[in-house]
Design a protein around this motif. Sequence first.
Motif, PDB file in Angstrom:
ATOM      1  N   ASP A 115       0.540 -12.488   2.820  1.00  0.00           N
ATOM      2  CA  ASP A 115       1.502 -11.396   2.721  1.00  0.00           C
ATOM      3  C   ASP A 115       2.731 -11.728   3.565  1.00  0.00           C
ATOM      4  OD1 ASP A 115       2.945  -9.101   2.623  1.00  0.00           O
ATOM      5  OD2 ASP A 115       1.346  -7.767   3.312  1.00  0.00           O
TER       6      ASP A 115
ATOM      7  N   ASP B 238      -5.958 -12.609   2.599  1.00  0.00           N
ATOM      8  CA  ASP B 238      -5.312 -11.297   2.596  1.00  0.00           C
ATOM      9  C   ASP B 238      -4.043 -11.393   1.745  1.00  0.00           C
ATOM     10  OD1 ASP B 238      -4.509  -8.752   3.168  1.00  0.00           O
ATOM     11  OD2 ASP B 238      -4.259  -9.058   5.337  1.00  0.00           O
TER      12      ASP B 238
ATOM     13  N   SER C 242      -5.853  -5.433   4.724  1.00  0.00           N
ATOM     14  CA  SER C 242      -5.845  -6.147   6.006  1.00  0.00           C
ATOM     15  C   SER C 242      -6.946  -5.628   6.923  1.00  0.00           C
ATOM     16  CB  SER C 242      -4.480  -6.014   6.684  1.00  0.00           C
ATOM     17  OG  SER C 242      -3.485  -6.529   5.822  1.00  0.00           O
TER      18      SER C 242
HETATM   19 MG    MG Z   1      -1.943  -5.759   4.556  1.00  0.00          MG
END
Ligand code: MG
Length: 290
Positions: free
Chosen positions: A39, A107, A16
């Motif tokens: 995520d 991500d 991230s």
């Molecule tokens: Mg992360």
Amino acid sequence: MRYAVLVTGPAGAGKSTFCASFMTHLNLSKRTGHLVNLDPAAAPTSFEYEPVIDIKELVSLEDVMNDPDLHYGPNGGVVYCFEYLLQNMDWLEEELGSFEDDYLIIDCPGQIELYTHHPFLPTLVKNLSRLGIRTCATYLIESQFMEDKYKFFSGVLSAMSAMVNLEIPWINVMSKMDLVTANAADPSGGARNGLRGRRNIARYLEPDPMLLSMAHGDERSTPNPRFHALNEAIVKLIEEHPLVSFLPLDLTNPDSIETVVSHIDYTMQYGEDEEPKEPHDLDGGDFADE
Ligand SMILES: [Mg+2]
Ligand SMILES: Nc1nc2c(ncn2[C@@H]2O[C@H](COP(=O)(O)OP(=O)(O)O)[C@@H](O)[C@H]2O)c(=O)[nH]1
């Protein structure tokens, strides 16, 4: 042409953080990137950039764990979220639909089973390519893995396993190199880490399988002789399939980010088949507003 960079790797590898630096780098280079969060467990406050697409709008770990009918803990809950996304790929497709000439930074979650055997990433990649999105993956391992040879080689093997499951261009990144540089400058810190100087670091970035079969008396972890044959077999495997090397990433150094981004661009052939615009504009006679 649309592009997507999957930012993958184990939990805590710095995915991230790298995504945010990547976005900043693109902005500074007058390019536009869009952040996509896949995520389901990402903390809401962890985003320096607001994701344009967020799996948590479809399903979040919190909702799954709070659902009295499901009875999931954190791990089962995350796997449930992936399965849910896989069954609702049309949601992702719809979300992606509104972007045309794009550069997506995706991500990904850090559950290791995602990279070893779960169909989540292969299915995701298949769907992205069906949508005509040119995709590559980065796999981050944090530099602390180099402190312990055995941990490091388990990281190498997980990277290899993830690579062979996905048939897309692939770049391995050794993240958090700022921590290594700091330790290398401090001789006692360097020794504590078992990383003595640049030459040794190079042996990790281009993994030297002999590291695994060599015994260092002063290492924290001395090899158990019972594992000798297994280690030899792993050394042979890595020697015969030299698929894995790492690009060092030091987020405190803009040149380092630039190098990693240029490798990503190159591997996706970013911009290669963009139409040259000037000739058309000149032909049309109206190029003032372009
Ligand atoms: Mg992360
Ligand atoms: N020193 C250092 N710490 C980092 C770096 N990247 C991430 N971190 C830290 O590592 C932890 C995990 O980072 P995060 O980006 O959330 O990892 P993720 O789980 O892979 O998304 C956080 O505490 C970050 O502040 C880096 O380049 N250098």
